[in-house]
Design a protein around this motif. Structure first.
Motif, mmCIF file in Angstrom:
data_model
loop_
_atom_site.group_PDB
_atom_site.id
_atom_site.type_symbol
_atom_site.label_atom_id
_atom_site.label_comp_id
_atom_site.label_asym_id
_atom_site.label_seq_id
_atom_site.Cartn_x
_atom_site.Cartn_y
_atom_site.Cartn_z
ATOM 1 N N ILE A 124 -5.203 -9.535 3.215
ATOM 2 C CA ILE A 124 -5.349 -8.242 3.895
ATOM 3 C C ILE A 124 -4.798 -8.386 5.306
ATOM 4 C CG2 ILE A 124 -7.060 -6.652 4.898
ATOM 5 C CD1 ILE A 124 -8.833 -7.170 2.506
ATOM 6 N N ILE A 125 -4.139 -7.345 5.770
ATOM 7 C CA ILE A 125 -3.735 -7.305 7.171
ATOM 8 C C ILE A 125 -4.544 -6.197 7.825
ATOM 9 C CG2 ILE A 125 -1.747 -5.737 6.834
ATOM 10 C CD1 ILE A 125 -0.270 -7.683 8.863
ATOM 11 N N PRO B 114 1.449 1.135 1.910
ATOM 12 C CA PRO B 114 0.599 0.057 1.389
ATOM 13 C C PRO B 114 -0.774 0.565 0.947
ATOM 14 C CG PRO B 114 1.197 -0.331 3.700
ATOM 15 C CD PRO B 114 1.777 0.970 3.325
ATOM 16 N N LYS B 115 -1.424 -0.212 0.088
ATOM 17 C CA LYS B 115 -2.798 0.095 -0.311
ATOM 18 C C LYS B 115 -3.697 -0.030 0.921
ATOM 19 C CE LYS B 115 -6.482 -1.529 -3.378
ATOM 20 N NZ LYS B 115 -6.841 -2.478 -4.457
ATOM 21 N N GLU C 189 -3.352 -3.752 2.425
ATOM 22 C CA GLU C 189 -2.754 -4.851 1.668
ATOM 23 C C GLU C 189 -1.716 -5.575 2.521
ATOM 24 O OE1 GLU C 189 0.211 -5.185 -2.235
ATOM 25 O OE2 GLU C 189 -0.299 -3.226 -1.400
ATOM 26 N N ASP C 190 -1.718 -6.896 2.473
ATOM 27 C CA ASP C 190 -0.689 -7.688 3.146
ATOM 28 C C ASP C 190 0.505 -7.799 2.200
ATOM 29 O OD1 ASP C 190 0.922 -9.457 4.446
ATOM 30 O OD2 ASP C 190 -0.540 -11.077 4.571
ATOM 31 N N TYR D 155 8.823 -0.456 1.957
ATOM 32 C CA TYR D 155 7.525 0.075 2.386
ATOM 33 C C TYR D 155 7.618 0.460 3.856
ATOM 34 C CZ TYR D 155 4.653 -0.845 -1.725
ATOM 35 O OH TYR D 155 4.103 -0.801 -2.980
ATOM 36 N N LEU D 156 6.990 1.568 4.208
ATOM 37 C CA LEU D 156 6.898 2.002 5.601
ATOM 38 C C LEU D 156 5.488 1.710 6.101
ATOM 39 C CD1 LEU D 156 8.652 5.499 5.320
ATOM 40 C CD2 LEU D 156 9.697 3.295 5.871
ATOM 41 N N VAL D 157 5.388 1.168 7.299
ATOM 42 C CA VAL D 157 4.077 0.894 7.893
ATOM 43 C C VAL D 157 4.032 1.500 9.293
ATOM 44 C CG1 VAL D 157 3.674 -1.207 6.564
ATOM 45 C CG2 VAL D 157 4.872 -1.375 8.751
#
Length: 430
Positions: free
Chosen positions: A72-73, A122-123, A135-136, A290-292
């Protein structure tokens, strides 16, 4: 949550157990390891940590136990009050929480399991005022590109396809469920997002920051302008200085983000290299991108995201050779995503959308230069020159409560900035 010996808030083993077992009740977590989740220059408004957990999971096959690992992040606010205020961290955090809790679920509900156009978020395990845990994605082979190299054409195409799907979800929500769209874009509503950076009440706060950034850009372009353009020097510098004039710059940027029109969507809002994760080995069965970091998410023209990506994350050499092709690639995937999301009602005429897209790119071109004042020095500086949110939290009485200054700019930054300014003047966007 707990406070460690260094004074920083941390997730405890019990916190992590609660986050994971909420989704996976058959899991037992026995241990965790933690490390900083980003390096210097990778994140500015919050502090990231990675947690790797180990334990066991009940096997459905024989009711026994199998080994279980999860990464996990998580993100918390900087512990320094000065840094929280300088980066407007609380407001940014609230905005991102609203996106993960309300906006993204509303957009995602438009997709059936077999007809997805975008899944690159992300989850999320938790999204609340003091914590965002997700989620990492490194565990699945995703990582950032090198911010100092910029994005090449193939990577740009992957991001543009993802953005096309993401933006198509907004256009579909606005058309099919206008009341829900209006609620989610209303900052007065507890589920709504808001503009957190370019808003008129921030103008005085950022005045000194953008004064330094603008003067740096003017000096860079003046010094890096090729000698064969000396006859146009006065015209070029006059146009750049007019845009960066401190009495009009912030207002112009605020108007660009607040203007609503037929291509208004939920924008990512901070679509640059460090907020985009690519898979090491692309796989047709999974998301390619993925976009964060949806802290700056806003409702505005989809061209704001495109200007951010294309003008701040790649070189003039790439744009001169591929800009039209890249916009066509985005347009193709936008139209195809709209058809998937609403097969009963064909989307707008593709040629009309193409004209609208090009008009918006011309209108929002200046926005790309405004963002470049920040992004180009950050993306080209060495890591040791970047601010470090994990150190130096002590505050002194002399520290002013206002935004600081961008990192020092070098020759590569000057080249990229000059290319961008010349390109937008040529395109009559500046």
């Amino acid at each position: 949550m707990d406070v460690g010996g260094d004074g920083k808030v941390r997730l405890t083993l019990e916190d992590v157990r609660e986050l994971i077992t909420k989704d996976e009740p058959d899991v037992e977590i026995s241990s965790l390891d933690e490390e900083p989740g980003s390096g210097r220059g990778d994140n500015y408004t919050s502090m990231l940590y990675r947690v790797r957990t180990k334990g066991r999971k009940r096997s459905t096959a024989d009711e026994g136990w199998i080994k279980y690992e999860c990464a996990i992040i998580y993100k918390i606010l900087p512990e320094s009050k000065k840094r929280r205020e300088a980066f407007k961290s609380e407001l940014l955090f609230r905005n991102e929480v609203a996106f993960y809790k309300h906006v993204w679920p509303a957009l995602n509900r438009l997709q059936s399991s077999g007809e997805r156009v975008f899944g690159g978020v992300p989850k999320i395990y938790a999204a609340r005022a003091d914590l965002i845990a997700m989620e990492d994605l490194r565990q699945r082979g995703f990582k950032m590109a090198d911010r100092r190299k910029g994005l090449e054409v193939e990577n740009l195409k992957l991001v543009l396809k993802a953005l096309a799907g993401f933006h198509a979800l907004s256009l579909t929500l606005r058309e099919s469920r206008p009341e829900e769209f209006a609620k989610l874009m209303n900052p007065e509503h507890d589920q709504g997002i808001q503009e957190v950076l370019f808003r008129r009440d921030n103008e005085d706060w950022y005045r000194q920051y953008y004064r330094v950034a603008a003067n740096n850009a003017i000096r860079m372009v003046s010094d890096a302008l090729p000698s064969h353009m000396d006859s146009q020097r006065e015209e070029i510098m006059t146009k750049l200085q007019a845009f960066l004039n401190e009495d009009v710059f912030f207002r112009t940027m605020s108007e660009l983000v607040s203007t609503q029109g037929p291509l208004s969507v939920f924008c990512h809002g901070d679509c640059w290299t460090n907020n985009i994760l690519f898979r090491d080995e692309p796989d047709s069965d999974t998301e390619a991108v993925y976009l964060v970091d949806f802290q700056l998410t806003r409702v505005g023209s989809l061209a704001l995201d495109l200007a951010n990506l294309l003008y701040c994350c790649t070189s003039g050499v790439v744009r001169r050779a591929y800009m039209t092709q890249l916009l066509q690639h985005y347009h193709f995937h936008l139209m195809s995503s709209l058809r998937v999301l609403n097969p009963e009602r064909p989307p707008k005429d593709p040629s009309v959308m193409w004209e609208l897209l090009n008009e918006e790119m011309r209108r929002c071109g200046r926005f790309g230069v405004g963002l470049a004042l920040d992004i180009l020095p950050i993306s080209t500086c060495a890591s040791h020159e970047a601010p470090d949110l994990y150190e130096g939290s002590a505050e002194t009485s002399e520290e002013k409560h206002s935004a600081g200054a961008p990192p020092p700019a070098g020759a590569e930054c000057a080249r990229l900035m000059t290319d961008l300014v010349l390109e937008l003047i040529h395109n009559k966007a500046l």
